[in-house]
Design a protein around this motif. Structure first.
Motif, PDB file in Angstrom:
ATOM      1  N   SER A 197       0.822  -1.213   0.000  1.00  0.00           N
ATOM      2  CA  SER A 197       0.000   0.000   0.000  1.00  0.00           C
ATOM      3  C   SER A 197       0.858   1.267   0.000  1.00  0.00           C
ATOM      4  N   ASP A 198       1.835   1.332   0.915  1.00  0.00           N
ATOM      5  CA  ASP A 198       2.711   2.510   0.987  1.00  0.00           C
ATOM      6  C   ASP A 198       3.600   2.609  -0.247  1.00  0.00           C
ATOM      7  N   ALA A 199       4.118   1.467  -0.686  1.00  0.00           N
ATOM      8  CA  ALA A 199       4.977   1.472  -1.877  1.00  0.00           C
ATOM      9  C   ALA A 199       4.198   1.959  -3.095  1.00  0.00           C
ATOM     10  N   ALA A 200       2.946   1.513  -3.213  1.00  0.00           N
ATOM     11  CA  ALA A 200       2.114   1.893  -4.352  1.00  0.00           C
ATOM     12  C   ALA A 200       1.774   3.381  -4.322  1.00  0.00           C
ATOM     13  N   ASP A 201       1.491   3.919  -3.128  1.00  0.00           N
ATOM     14  CA  ASP A 201       1.175   5.348  -3.000  1.00  0.00           C
ATOM     15  C   ASP A 201       2.351   6.204  -3.473  1.00  0.00           C
ATOM     16  N   PHE A 202       3.548   5.844  -3.030  1.00  0.00           N
ATOM     17  CA  PHE A 202       4.751   6.587  -3.413  1.00  0.00           C
ATOM     18  C   PHE A 202       5.019   6.416  -4.908  1.00  0.00           C
ATOM     19  N   TYR A 203       4.907   5.182  -5.371  1.00  0.00           N
ATOM     20  CA  TYR A 203       5.148   4.837  -6.773  1.00  0.00           C
ATOM     21  C   TYR A 203       4.218   5.609  -7.703  1.00  0.00           C
ATOM     22  N   ARG A 204       2.922   5.691  -7.346  1.00  0.00           N
ATOM     23  CA  ARG A 204       1.956   6.382  -8.202  1.00  0.00           C
ATOM     24  C   ARG A 204       2.270   7.873  -8.309  1.00  0.00           C
ATOM     25  N   ALA A 205       2.657   8.479  -7.181  1.00  0.00           N
ATOM     26  CA  ALA A 205       2.990   9.909  -7.207  1.00  0.00           C
ATOM     27  C   ALA A 205       4.174  10.165  -8.135  1.00  0.00           C
ATOM     28  N   LEU A 241      -0.567  17.052   7.582  1.00  0.00           N
ATOM     29  CA  LEU A 241      -1.677  16.576   6.751  1.00  0.00           C
ATOM     30  C   LEU A 241      -1.857  15.061   6.783  1.00  0.00           C
ATOM     31  N   LYS A 242      -0.842  14.347   7.311  1.00  0.00           N
ATOM     32  CA  LYS A 242      -0.914  12.887   7.448  1.00  0.00           C
ATOM     33  C   LYS A 242      -1.151  12.181   6.107  1.00  0.00           C
ATOM     34  N   TRP A 243      -0.443  12.608   5.079  1.00  0.00           N
ATOM     35  CA  TRP A 243      -0.630  12.042   3.744  1.00  0.00           C
ATOM     36  C   TRP A 243       0.264  10.829   3.479  1.00  0.00           C
ATOM     37  N   GLY A 244       1.118  10.488   4.421  1.00  0.00           N
ATOM     38  CA  GLY A 244       1.949   9.293   4.298  1.00  0.00           C
ATOM     39  C   GLY A 244       2.847   9.290   3.066  1.00  0.00           C
ATOM     40  N   ALA A 245       2.945   8.110   2.424  1.00  0.00           N
ATOM     41  CA  ALA A 245       3.834   7.948   1.269  1.00  0.00           C
ATOM     42  C   ALA A 245       3.418   8.837   0.105  1.00  0.00           C
ATOM     43  N   THR A 246       2.117   9.051  -0.044  1.00  0.00           N
ATOM     44  CA  THR A 246       1.632   9.942  -1.107  1.00  0.00           C
ATOM     45  C   THR A 246       2.173  11.356  -0.886  1.00  0.00           C
ATOM     46  N   GLY A 247       2.172  11.798   0.357  1.00  0.00           N
ATOM     47  CA  GLY A 247       2.685  13.130   0.683  1.00  0.00           C
ATOM     48  C   GLY A 247       4.152  13.289   0.369  1.00  0.00           C
TER      49      GLY A 247
END
Length: 450
Positions: free
Chosen positions: A129-137, A186-192
């Motif tokens: 989940s975290d890897a995908a969020d970062f990867y997509r950004a 903002l608590k956006w995690g890997a996407t942030g």
């Protein structure tokens, strides 16, 4: 341009072109360290692992950018020396729009094949989940990452090194500011983290576009000039690909080293990680000087100003060696306290200081290797550039590491990079002597002047 590149004192023009590159690279290193610290402060191991898994995508996108950035700047700097400004404009347009189109294409491909790519990179159920969020950004912002690097290289050929540095530093500082806001507020995690990176690159891109429109004479954004002949495309790609391979070779070498050390315990891998962090800062300065001088080398090669080219190369090597001896010497003397700053555990300090000695001792040789590499790129010697790209942390390193590991075990692994550095330098010297043959060229120049 002619006055600075062809006539100004070598020391003056060398540092005018190189120091901004060095400062820009140091700023990027500071951001990488800050980013690592911010993510680690969350205490979320899945987040840390997810971003680590997605990080190779950066390496890939930078490698793509190098095809157009390094390849284009090499060809353009030689064309400037030949006074062929019209073709220079066309190549700059081709590289800028070629990079943009490639970035958009990669965004589509990366998003379509997200799952298999992340699986290959090591994403598991807990980290996906975290890897995908970062990867997509990063995938969505691929075009901005690629475009931030191409114009930096191109405008330096027009002596706009300070402008390139300003663009890089501004975008990097913005990313440093946004990172903790997106993570902790903002608590956006890997996407942030990914968005902070991309917004930094967007700002860098905007500044570079403004610099091109306001200050560049021959680097152009005119889409009407994008069309160039097949020979020019071949020249750009022939030099750009070896430059991009260098990034992959570094990742390959690091992966080999870590896997080889793993059997000796986690403390040895951790110690090497610290060593590489310290060594990376030292090497960044060397890389900055080497690549900062590249437009100067290409211009004088294109102008066939052989004596000045020889003097520039001698000064380039002198700067690299003096810097490496001074900084390397200090790190060898203070290896233990420097290592302890990162992790003050006796076993890790002992292993890390030993590894630092083995890594730093050949730093002057690495400086010379980088001079040879940039020379081959600057003069359009595609095979020389390719050999240097796959040698030091690629083919030669792999062979040396395997042989040293079998014969000397742990100590062989630690000293493999030093042996690889020396062998690569010897290979670079022979290619340099054969490819440039400056003695004969200068001799012919003297005969003609008589």
């Amino acid at each position: 341009m002619d006055e600075l590149f062809a006539k100004a004192p070598i020391k003056q023009v060398y540092f005018k072109l190189s120091l901004p590159v060095v400062l820009g690279m140091i700023t990027t290193m500071i951001y990488n360290l800050a980013d690592t610290m911010f993510v680690a402060k969350t205490g979320d191991t899945n987040l840390v692992a997810g971003i680590t898994i997605g990080a190779p995508l950066f390496t890939f996108l930078i490698a793509v950018a190098d095809i157009f950035g390094l390849g284009g700047s090499s060809v353009i700097s030689r064309l400037f020396g030949e006074k062929n400004y019209e073709l220079s404009k066309r190549i700059s347009s081709f590289c800028l729009y070629g990079g943009m189109i490639t970035g958009l294409f990669l965004t589509v491909i990366l998003l379509i094949f997200e799952h298999p790519i992340l699986t290959v990179l090591g994403a598991k159920a807990a980290t996906y989940s975290d890897a995908a969020d970062f990867y997509r950004a990063l995938s969505i912002g691929a075009v901005f990452i690629i475009l931030s690097l191409i114009p930096q290289n191109l405008i330096r050929t027009e002596r706009l090194a300070v402008e390139a540095m300003i663009a890089t530093m501004t975008g990097t500082i913005l990313a440093i500011i946004l990172d903790p806001i997106f993570l902790f507020v903002l608590k956006w995690g890997a996407t942030g983290v990914g968005i902070a990176n991309i917004l930094g690159y967007v700002v860098t891109d905007l500044i570079l576009v403004i610099m091109i429109l306001q200050k560049a004479r021959f680097i152009t954004l005119d889409p009407k000039l994008i069309k160039i002949n097949a020979e020019s495309i071949k020249e750009v790609v022939a030099i750009g690909i070896p430059g991009s391979i260098t990034n992959f070779a570094q990742s390959f070498g690091m992966a080999l080293l870590n896997s080889s050390l793993a059997i000796y315990g986690a403390d040895k891998v951790a110690a090497m990680g610290i060593t590489q962090k310290i060594y990376g800062i030292v090497i960044l300065v060397i890389v900055g000087f080497a690549f900062g001088a590249q437009p100067l080398l290409g211009y004088n090669y294109g102008a066939q100003n052989w004596r000045r080219l020889r003097d520039i190369l001698r000064f380039d090597i002198l700067v690299q060696v003096v810097y490496a001896v001074i900084v390397g010497g200090l790190l060898i003397v203070f290896a233990r306290p420097v290592t302890a700053l990162f992790m003050n555990q006796p076993d890790i300090v002992s292993a890390g200081s030993y590894m630092l000695l083995a890594t730093i001792v050949t730093t002057p040789v690495v400086g010379i290797v980088l001079v040879y590499t940039t020379v081959f790129q600057s003069v359009g010697n595609a095979w020389g550039a390719f050999i240097m790209a796959i040698a030091r942390q690629g083919v030669i390193y792999f062979v040396v590491l395997e042989l040293m590991k079998m014969t000397l075990g742990y100590h062989g692994i630690v000293w493999s990079q030093a042996i690889s550095d020396i062998l690569t330098c010897v290979i670079g010297f022979f290619i340099y002597e054969k490819a440039l043959d400056l003695k004969d060229k200068i001799g012919s120049e003297k005969i003609k002047s008589k």
